[in-house]
Design a protein around this motif. Structure first.
Motif, PDB file in Angstrom:
ATOM      1  N   SER A   1       0.815  -1.216   0.000  1.00  8.18           N
ATOM      2  CA  SER A   1       0.000   0.000   0.000  1.00  8.18           C
ATOM      3  C   SER A   1       0.850   1.268   0.000  1.00  8.18           C
TER       4      SER A   1
ATOM      5  N   LEU B   1      -5.964  -9.890  -3.233  1.00  7.49           N
ATOM      6  CA  LEU B   1      -6.095  -8.859  -2.198  1.00  7.49           C
ATOM      7  C   LEU B   1      -4.946  -7.861  -2.281  1.00  7.49           C
ATOM      8  N   GLN B   2      -3.719  -8.380  -2.434  1.00 10.08           N
ATOM      9  CA  GLN B   2      -2.562  -7.499  -2.500  1.00 10.08           C
ATOM     10  C   GLN B   2      -2.625  -6.627  -3.751  1.00 10.08           C
TER      11      GLN B   2
ATOM     12  N   ASN C   1      -5.275  -5.583  -5.141  1.00  7.48           N
ATOM     13  CA  ASN C   1      -6.310  -4.569  -4.908  1.00  7.48           C
ATOM     14  C   ASN C   1      -5.906  -3.544  -3.844  1.00  7.48           C
ATOM     15  N   GLN C   2      -5.016  -3.917  -2.941  1.00  6.47           N
ATOM     16  CA  GLN C   2      -4.580  -3.007  -1.882  1.00  6.47           C
ATOM     17  C   GLN C   2      -3.343  -2.215  -2.265  1.00  6.47           C
TER      18      GLN C   2
ATOM     19  N   GLU D   1     -14.262  -6.078  -5.470  1.00  9.58           N
ATOM     20  CA  GLU D   1     -13.177  -5.131  -5.209  1.00  9.58           C
ATOM     21  C   GLU D   1     -12.388  -4.844  -6.488  1.00  9.58           C
TER      22      GLU D   1
ATOM     23  N   HIS E   1     -11.724  -1.301  -9.017  1.00 10.60           N
ATOM     24  CA  HIS E   1     -10.431  -0.793  -9.513  1.00 10.60           C
ATOM     25  C   HIS E   1     -10.450  -0.634 -11.032  1.00 10.60           C
TER      26      HIS E   1
END
Length: 193
Positions: A35, A147-148, A150-151, A187, A191
């Motif tokens: 992030s 997840l990574q 998207n984060q 999610e 994006h």
């Protein structure tokens, strides 16, 4: 007694040499960014995968939880010497697997025979997706990666579309995993828009 202590100390030295060698995984970078925009290491991915699995193990009492966590920790040790080859680059799977197998054989040679055989068996179980434990870890491995993605503070040309098909088959047969995948896909779509 002295002989037992000597054998124990020899084993301890082998364990230390193995752990020292695994430090290399902290330097293996993935095509994922944190992030803050720093590229992620394979070791960081494996740690968060194990944490994710630990959270979900209560929903899978029929699985060997210790084996699941161990599998999370060792699943990417094949990247230790040659690095991470991104799935997004559509690598030759057989060639990638052969290289990773050579790497784990080299790494596991630091261990005493009993541990070497166990590590190899669990690593193969994961790669062959041959047990319910391996299937869960495969699904969560894909989930953690998505997840990574998207984060992360990703490069401007980052391909979020990749997330939507990545490992989708691992989530289909299990209601909880299907619900997880749906959330990840939502999610990702935010994006893309």
């Amino acid at each position: 007694l002295m002989e037992n202590q000597q054998m124990g100390e020899e084993r301890l030295d082998q364990y230390l040499n193995f752990i020292k060698e695994t430090e290399l995984l902290k330097n293996v970078l993935r095509t994922a960014w944190g992030s803050t925009g720093r590229q992620e290491s394979t070791a960081e991915h494996s740690w968060r995968l194990a944490l994710f699995a630990a959270l979900l193990l209560g929903d899978y009492p029929e699985l060997d939880g210790k084996r699941v966590l161990f599998m999370c920790l060792i699943h990417d040790l094949g990247e230790l010497y040659d690095g991470d080859i991104s799935a997004a680059l559509l690598p030759d799977e057989q060639q990638k697997h052969a290289g990773e197998q050579r790497s784990v054989e080299r790494l596991f040679s630091f261990l005493p025979e009993k541990e070497r055989e166990y590590f190899m068996a669990v690593w193969r179980e994961y790669n062959e997706n041959s047990t319910p434990e391996a299937h869960l870890v495969k699904a969560l491995d894909k989930a953690e990666t998505i997840l990574q993605h998207n984060q992360g503070m990703n490069p401007s040309d980052f391909d979020y579309e990749f997330n939507l098909q990545y490992g989708a088959a691992y989530f289909r047969e299990d209601g909880l995993m299907a619900a997880l995948r749906d959330r990840l896909d939502q999610e990702t779509k935010r994006h893309i828009m």
